[in-house]
Design a protein around this motif. Sequence first.
Motif, short mmCIF file in Angstrom:
data_model
loop_
_atom_site.label_atom_id
_atom_site.label_comp_id
_atom_site.label_asym_id
_atom_site.label_seq_id
_atom_site.Cartn_x
_atom_site.Cartn_y
_atom_site.Cartn_z
N GLY A 481 34.98 49.01 78.97
CA GLY A 481 34.14 49.55 77.91
C GLY A 481 34.19 48.68 76.65
O GLY A 481 34.21 49.18 75.53
N GLN A 482 34.22 47.36 76.87
CA GLN A 482 34.28 46.44 75.71
C GLN A 482 32.95 45.76 75.49
O GLN A 482 32.18 45.55 76.42
CB GLN A 482 35.34 45.37 75.96
N GLU A 483 32.77 45.35 74.23
CA GLU A 483 31.55 44.62 73.88
C GLU A 483 31.63 43.18 74.39
O GLU A 483 32.72 42.63 74.49
CB GLU A 483 31.47 44.54 72.36
N ASP A 484 30.49 42.59 74.68
CA ASP A 484 30.48 41.20 75.14
C ASP A 484 30.49 40.25 73.94
O ASP A 484 29.45 39.91 73.40
CB ASP A 484 29.24 40.95 76.02
N THR A 485 31.69 39.86 73.50
CA THR A 485 31.79 38.93 72.37
C THR A 485 32.67 37.75 72.80
O THR A 485 33.45 37.87 73.76
CB THR A 485 32.45 39.58 71.14
N ILE A 486 32.54 36.65 72.07
CA ILE A 486 33.36 35.47 72.38
C ILE A 486 34.84 35.84 72.30
O ILE A 486 35.64 35.49 73.16
CB ILE A 486 33.04 34.31 71.39
N VAL A 487 35.20 36.61 71.26
CA VAL A 487 36.61 36.97 71.06
C VAL A 487 37.12 37.85 72.20
O VAL A 487 38.20 37.61 72.76
CB VAL A 487 36.81 37.66 69.69
N ASN A 488 36.34 38.84 72.60
CA ASN A 488 36.78 39.71 73.71
C ASN A 488 36.96 38.93 75.00
O ASN A 488 37.91 39.12 75.74
CB ASN A 488 35.78 40.85 73.93
N ARG A 489 36.02 38.03 75.25
CA ARG A 489 36.13 37.23 76.47
C ARG A 489 37.37 36.33 76.42
O ARG A 489 38.02 36.09 77.43
CB ARG A 489 34.87 36.39 76.68
N MET A 490 37.65 35.84 75.23
CA MET A 490 38.82 34.97 75.08
C MET A 490 40.10 35.78 75.32
O MET A 490 41.02 35.31 76.00
CB MET A 490 38.82 34.40 73.67
N LYS A 491 40.13 36.99 74.80
CA LYS A 491 41.34 37.81 74.96
C LYS A 491 41.55 38.25 76.40
O LYS A 491 42.66 38.57 76.81
CB LYS A 491 41.30 39.01 74.00
#
Length: 609
Positions: A481-491
């Motif tokens: 349930g996370q947003e698709d952002t560069i930071v989320n993908r990196m984490k």
Amino acid sequence: MKLFKKLSPILFAVIFIWIKTVIVSFIGFNLHPENWTDILFMLVSPIGSIMVILGIHIYFKRKVKPAAILVTMLILTGILFGDLLYYRFYTDFVTVPILFQFKNVGGIGPSTLELISPWDILLFADLVVFWLFYIKRKSVHEQITNKSRRLYAAVSVFFVLMTIILGMVKVPHLFSESYNRQQLVKHIGLYQYHLYDIGIAASYPLNRAFASASDAEASAEYVQSHEDKPSDYFGAAKGMNVVLISMESTQNFVINQKVNGQEITPFLNSLIKDSFYFSQVYDQTAQGKTSDSEFMIDTGLYPLSSGSAFVRKTENAYRSLPHILSDKDYYSAVFHGNEASFWNREAMYDSLGYNRYFSKADYLVTDENSVNYGIKDIPFFQQSIQHLEKLQNPFYARFITLTNHFPFLLEEEDQFIPEASTSEMVVNRYVTTVRYQDEAIKTFFQDLKASGLYENTMFVLYGDHYGISDKYEHGVLELLGQEDTIVNRMKLQSVPLIIHVPGVEGKTFSNIGGEIDIRATILHLLGISDEDNFSFGHNLFTRDPNHPVIFRDGSFIAKDYLYKAGKCFKSESEAETDINSCEPLMDISRKELGLSDNIVHGDLMRFME
Ligand code: GP9
Ligand code: MN
């Protein structure tokens, strides 16, 4: 006008190859164009090299041969298509060394068909038109004058030079950061990138030939200036056996995560309670996947930017964990159910100082007990115990699991959890193979307890690298349930690291670190000083959070800032910020990757005592 007519087949080829390269660059590759200058670069950068390459048909001959041009078009289209397929799976560009290790490239084989889209056929449409127009119709071609030939050459060279010069003006570290292949392709174009890459590959042997002891000193000075602070855990596992479990493709998001009310990793979740659990350790591997994680853990050096050090740098001298531990009378072994030659392990383990490699030949492998890459994890661990019991103590033993490998296949009887229900089948299946692996590790612990080996052993369990590649990551974001952002993908690139020392109270550490830090942490727990043992890692108990965790493409995560795809983010708020804030850390990243590469390419450890 006459000039155009004479050059017409070449110009046709240049224009169409250029158009499709640009289309693929924008749609097929995720090059992150940020502004108009980026877009302009992506439009213009391929022209020069396409002109130069197709120009071979007129530099030496006066008459244009359409059939030969068609062959060149086919080759360029093949390169474009190959890059596109490779990119779809690995989010990276093909390098020369990778061509020599294709038999080891897991993933792409079983899934090539899945990677092809029906639209790809359009990439070949211009070849048909060219054939109809210039070959079938046998259109007449006039001789090309020297003047027009010179003009063509001048224009091509102008485009090549202009792209390189403007690229370097825009990104001064364009070539010193050539491991950032996205950046390179964006600024100099796809074909020019390949030409550059071929040049680099050809120059590697020279690096070793010209390296000297003073190069080694420069690297030694850098690593020795970063001594770790002491901690209470120094020597907490002194003299114990060490069992490493490389958990195939295991990402940290599965830990303490439920799917339809069921835990994906019930055993690991319970083990964590009595272990040191590092919840923010990142995957730093590159094209060498599992072998890169092994390389980092054993040598404390960064993996190579292209290809696997296991395949390319077997002849080097190393000061690896088995070497250091053998000075303390440890025996070292690796256990893995795949072919001994996969990732060139057999040869590399000799260089790394292992005493024994238990590979496929040491296991009873049948169709019934295998899936995907080979023997399933449960029989793998079960059969390993008999070998382990015979090892001389103390030992350092690495177990490499296999079942949780792309494309995550499992028979129904081995499924301990139902598939997840995201829109991405790969992610849905992943949950079941991770759960299976968890069960296998549980049985391994039970067997070790029964055999009496458990009490005197320190266990180090780590995820070797990501399992869900960029292409399928949307399924993970959906699951979490996370947003698709560069930071989320990196984490999401965080892998679990669990260190279990029987009898020692557990604790969770949420400070950042990378796989490169595992070696220093193991040595710390064993009470062995890492001082004279060359390494870019830091023990995770006292690692400075301001020091960046560096990824192989030059991006990084640090306490305050995060750098990815040419953008700088604040770690806490995840908001994009001025690139200058990241600049000092970018310097550290360049420095470390550069020094580590010098060591590996120059074989500098041979000069170190
Ligand atoms: C194969 C195993 C998997 O022996 O290590 O390799 P990977 O594709 O994950 O690098
Ligand atoms: Mn792996």
